[in-house]
Design an enzyme around this catalytic site. Structure first.
Site, PDB file in Angstrom:
ATOM      1  N   SER A  80      -5.606  12.625   5.150  1.00 52.22           N
ATOM      2  CA  SER A  80      -6.183  11.392   5.672  1.00 52.22           C
ATOM      3  C   SER A  80      -6.230  10.338   4.575  1.00 52.22           C
ATOM      4  O   SER A  80      -6.373  10.665   3.395  1.00 52.22           O
ATOM      5  CB  SER A  80      -7.602  11.653   6.206  1.00 52.22           C
ATOM      6  OG  SER A  80      -8.118  10.507   6.853  1.00 52.22           O
ATOM      7  N   ASP A  81      -6.094   9.078   4.971  1.00 56.71           N
ATOM      8  CA  ASP A  81      -6.163   7.985   4.006  1.00 56.71           C
ATOM      9  C   ASP A  81      -6.782   6.767   4.678  1.00 56.71           C
ATOM     10  O   ASP A  81      -6.533   6.509   5.867  1.00 56.71           O
ATOM     11  CB  ASP A  81      -4.769   7.634   3.478  1.00 56.71           C
ATOM     12  CG  ASP A  81      -4.834   6.644   2.329  1.00 56.71           C
ATOM     13  OD1 ASP A  81      -5.130   7.077   1.199  1.00 56.71           O
ATOM     14  OD2 ASP A  81      -4.628   5.436   2.565  1.00 56.71           O
ATOM     15  N   THR A  82      -7.584   6.016   3.921  1.00 58.37           N
ATOM     16  CA  THR A  82      -8.304   4.873   4.469  1.00 58.37           C
ATOM     17  C   THR A  82      -8.070   3.633   3.615  1.00 58.37           C
ATOM     18  O   THR A  82      -8.107   3.707   2.384  1.00 58.37           O
ATOM     19  CB  THR A  82      -9.822   5.166   4.526  1.00 58.37           C
ATOM     20  OG1 THR A  82     -10.050   6.311   5.359  1.00 58.37           O
ATOM     21  CG2 THR A  82     -10.591   3.984   5.091  1.00 58.37           C
TER      22      THR A  82
END
Length: 203
Positions: A80-82
């Protein structure tokens, strides 16, 4: 009254992240979790859309630990990446306290978007699913003193956009439009839906 089916204990989620926030959220799914830091590169070409950036980085993180995860029975790797986006500019983690102050001054009193990418890979089959979610966040009008005190807490320095909505930074936010957990860094409901494509029924 019928009971909810128990999660499949033969499945282990491998989180390709050392983020305490993501570790806490993925634990809500009730499945065994292994944490493996990915150390994947986060550089992307200029001109990529926010959607493409978070999906690509999520995929990189998941693929970086896939070989190690293959040693775990029933492993499904989760990457996951934000990122925070304001006026088309991607705001990553601040370089230092001055950079955090600059980011928060830009965000003050305005709306911005938070994109979180999600990649799930079934280690045994190599089957992969990549997607993203977007949430709009509206900041309160912040004084220079408020920004200085928040930055002095140290909280903004390891967070995209220089704030954490789930911690002290919650007091900076006026409202959101969308999913709270997308802003925190792991859209749990969407992850549960994605895992259902691998035959998992959650809860």
């Amino acid at each position: 009254m019928s009971q909810l089916a128990a999660p499949d204990r033969r499945v282990t989620l491998v989180l390709a992240s050392t983020s305490p926030r993501r570790q806490q959220l993925i634990g809500l799914l009730g499945l065994p979790v292994e944490v493996m830091p990915s150390h994947a590169g986060e550089d992307t070409p200029d001109g990529w859309s926010p959607e493409r950036i978070v999906e690509e980085l999520s995929r990189r993180k998941a693929e970086a630990v896939l070989e190690r995860a293959g040693e775990i029975e029933g492993a499904i790797v989760v990457g996951s990446d934000t990122i925070v986006v304001l006026d088309g500019d991607v705001l990553g983690k601040p370089r230092d306290a001055d950079d955090a102050v600059s980011m928060l001054k830009r965000l003050s009193g305005r709306g911005h978007e938070v994109f979180t990418g999600l990649c799930c890979i079934q280690a045994a089959s190599g089957r992969k699913m990549v997607s993203h979610r977007r949430t709009r966040v509206f900041m309160r009008e912040l004084t220079e003193s408020q920004i200085a005190r928040y930055v002095a807490s140290g909280e903004p320095l390891d967070k995209a956009g220089a704030y954490g909505i789930q911690e002290i930074g919650a007091m900076l936010v006026d409202r959101i439009e969308g999913d709270f957990f997308t802003v925190v860094g792991l859209p749990v409901s969407h992850l549960a839906s994605q895992l259902s494509e691998f035959g998992l029924e959650l809860p």
